[in-house]
Design a protein around this motif. Sequence first.
Motif, short mmCIF file in Angstrom:
data_model
loop_
_atom_site.label_atom_id
_atom_site.label_comp_id
_atom_site.label_asym_id
_atom_site.label_seq_id
_atom_site.Cartn_x
_atom_site.Cartn_y
_atom_site.Cartn_z
N GLN A 184 1.81 67.54 47.63
CA GLN A 184 2.85 66.77 46.96
C GLN A 184 4.21 67.46 47.09
OE1 GLN A 184 2.15 66.29 42.78
NE2 GLN A 184 3.86 64.89 42.47
N ARG A 185 4.24 68.77 46.93
CA ARG A 185 5.49 69.52 47.06
C ARG A 185 6.01 69.47 48.50
NH1 ARG A 185 6.84 75.17 47.91
NH2 ARG A 185 8.72 75.74 46.79
N LEU A 186 5.12 69.57 49.46
CA LEU A 186 5.51 69.51 50.87
C LEU A 186 6.13 68.16 51.20
CD1 LEU A 186 5.41 71.18 53.49
CD2 LEU A 186 3.22 70.11 53.98
N ASN A 187 5.55 67.09 50.70
CA ASN A 187 6.08 65.76 50.95
C ASN A 187 7.45 65.55 50.32
OD1 ASN A 187 3.93 64.85 52.52
ND2 ASN A 187 2.77 64.14 50.74
N ALA A 188 7.71 66.27 49.22
CA ALA A 188 9.00 66.12 48.51
C ALA A 188 10.08 67.05 49.06
CB ALA A 188 8.79 66.40 47.02
N THR A 189 9.73 67.92 50.02
CA THR A 189 10.69 68.89 50.55
C THR A 189 11.60 68.25 51.58
OG1 THR A 189 9.15 70.73 50.20
CG2 THR A 189 10.92 71.07 51.80
N GLU A 190 12.90 68.59 51.51
CA GLU A 190 13.86 68.13 52.52
C GLU A 190 14.03 69.23 53.57
OE1 GLU A 190 18.60 66.90 52.89
OE2 GLU A 190 17.72 67.37 50.94
N PHE A 191 13.81 68.87 54.85
CA PHE A 191 13.91 69.83 55.93
C PHE A 191 15.22 69.66 56.71
CE2 PHE A 191 9.33 69.28 55.26
CZ PHE A 191 8.93 70.59 55.11
N LEU A 192 15.71 70.73 57.28
CA LEU A 192 16.92 70.70 58.08
C LEU A 192 16.70 69.82 59.31
CD1 LEU A 192 19.80 71.87 58.43
CD2 LEU A 192 18.76 73.71 59.76
N ASP A 193 17.60 68.84 59.50
CA ASP A 193 17.49 67.89 60.61
C ASP A 193 16.13 67.18 60.63
OD1 ASP A 193 20.03 68.62 61.45
OD2 ASP A 193 19.29 70.13 62.84
N ASN A 194 15.50 67.10 59.46
CA ASN A 194 14.19 66.46 59.32
C ASN A 194 13.13 67.12 60.21
OD1 ASN A 194 12.63 64.53 57.98
ND2 ASN A 194 12.70 63.13 59.71
N ASN A 195 13.35 68.41 60.49
CA ASN A 195 12.44 69.17 61.35
C ASN A 195 11.87 70.34 60.55
OD1 ASN A 195 11.15 70.77 63.23
ND2 ASN A 195 12.76 70.58 64.78
N PRO A 196 10.60 70.33 60.20
CA PRO A 196 10.03 71.39 59.37
C PRO A 196 10.18 72.79 59.95
CG PRO A 196 8.53 69.52 59.50
CD PRO A 196 9.62 69.26 60.49
N VAL A 197 10.25 72.90 61.28
CA VAL A 197 10.36 74.22 61.91
C VAL A 197 11.72 74.86 61.65
CG1 VAL A 197 10.10 75.49 64.07
CG2 VAL A 197 8.77 73.42 63.69
N LYS A 198 12.75 74.05 61.43
CA LYS A 198 14.11 74.57 61.26
C LYS A 198 14.38 75.11 59.86
CE LYS A 198 16.41 71.88 64.87
NZ LYS A 198 17.54 70.96 65.17
N GLY A 199 13.48 74.90 58.94
CA GLY A 199 13.69 75.43 57.59
C GLY A 199 13.92 74.35 56.56
N ARG A 200 13.94 74.77 55.31
CA ARG A 200 14.02 73.85 54.19
C ARG A 200 15.42 73.80 53.60
NH1 ARG A 200 8.36 76.17 51.65
NH2 ARG A 200 7.08 75.40 53.34
N VAL A 201 15.84 72.61 53.27
CA VAL A 201 17.13 72.43 52.59
C VAL A 201 16.93 72.54 51.09
CG1 VAL A 201 19.08 70.87 52.21
CG2 VAL A 201 17.98 70.97 54.47
N THR A 202 15.87 71.94 50.59
CA THR A 202 15.54 72.00 49.17
C THR A 202 14.07 72.36 49.01
OG1 THR A 202 14.97 69.64 49.08
CG2 THR A 202 17.27 70.24 48.59
N GLU A 203 13.76 73.02 47.90
CA GLU A 203 12.38 73.34 47.56
C GLU A 203 12.12 72.83 46.15
OE1 GLU A 203 10.89 77.25 49.46
OE2 GLU A 203 12.97 77.65 48.92
N PRO A 204 11.60 71.62 46.03
CA PRO A 204 11.46 70.98 44.71
C PRO A 204 10.53 71.75 43.79
CG PRO A 204 10.22 69.78 46.38
CD PRO A 204 11.04 70.78 47.11
N LEU A 205 10.91 71.79 42.52
CA LEU A 205 10.11 72.50 41.51
C LEU A 205 9.23 71.49 40.77
CD1 LEU A 205 12.75 74.99 40.09
CD2 LEU A 205 10.81 75.50 41.59
N LEU A 206 8.06 71.24 41.33
CA LEU A 206 7.12 70.36 40.66
C LEU A 206 6.40 71.15 39.57
CD1 LEU A 206 5.66 68.56 43.80
CD2 LEU A 206 7.63 67.90 42.40
N GLU A 207 5.61 70.46 38.79
CA GLU A 207 4.90 71.10 37.68
C GLU A 207 4.03 72.26 38.18
OE1 GLU A 207 1.75 70.00 34.07
OE2 GLU A 207 2.51 68.43 35.42
N GLY A 208 4.17 73.42 37.53
CA GLY A 208 3.40 74.59 37.90
C GLY A 208 4.11 75.56 38.81
N PHE A 209 5.19 75.11 39.49
CA PHE A 209 5.95 75.97 40.39
C PHE A 209 7.06 76.68 39.63
CE2 PHE A 209 3.94 72.98 43.23
CZ PHE A 209 3.59 73.75 44.33
#
Length: 238
Positions: free
Chosen positions: A2-27
Motif C-alpha cells: 500500500q505504501r509503495l503504491n502511494a509513493t511518488e517517484f522521480l519522472d515516474n521511474n522507481p529506479v530514479k528515487g522517491r519524491v515523497t514517502e507517505p506516512l501510512l499507519e504504523g510508519f
Amino acid sequence: MQRLNATEFLDNNPVKGRVTEPLLEGFVDLKPVPLTAEEIQRINYKTISFDRYQDQDLIEKLSNKQYEYRTKVGGLLEGGPKGVRGLPANSLEAINANILVNKKTPFVRYQTQLDLDNDGIADDVVIKNKQGVYIVDPSMQQITEDKMKRIFADQEALDWPSLISFPVLAFPINVFAYKGKYYFDGFFTNLSVSRGYGAYLTSSLSEPYYFGVFMHDRNQNNRICEYQVFGMYILLTH
C-alpha cells in the motif's frame, strides 16, 4: 504494498528515487532535513569513493596527490585541491551552484537516529542521496564502513576477490521504520556470484527484475518480501 503504491517517484521511474514517502499507519516519520553545502563537501567524495572502491578515503588521497603533482609541475593557483577528473567539483561554490540549479540539495539526513540492526539501540546516523543511504559518524565526516558492509552488503560478494565496488544487496537503498522495526528496500536481480555469473554491480542495473524489502536482525539480513518488476510496474510475486 500500500505504501509503495502511494509513493511518488522521480519522472515516474522507481529506479530514479522517491519524491515523497507517505506516512501510512504504523510508519514512523524519520524527519529528513537537507544537508548544508559544508556538510556535503565533507562527505560527498567519501560516498563516491566508498561506492566505487569500498574505501571512502581513496578518492581524496588521489585528489591530494594530483594537487601536489600539479603544484610541483605547473605552479597551481591557490585554492586547494581542485577535485578528480570525471567527478563533480567538490568546492562550496560548485555545491551551492548545483543546489541552486536543481532547486534541492543532493543529500538529506534523518534527524532521528535509526536502529538499522534492530538490536534495540537507535544509534545510527544516516544520510541519503539518490544513490542510496550511508551510515556516518555524528559529525558526518566519516562513513561507518563496518556497519555499511554488515547491514547493506551482499555478504557472499564481499568475499569475491576481484570485486572492487561496494556490493549492495539492492539499489537504490531506502530505509524506513514500521511498528518499532527498521527495514530497507531496493531493486535487485536474481543473479549471484555463486550461480556462475561472476561479480556484478546491482547499482549499474538499468532494468531491475525485483523489488525487495529487507530487515537486518540477529546479525543477519532477511528478505521479508519481493515484488517482480515489469517495465514501470511492480507486481507482487510472494
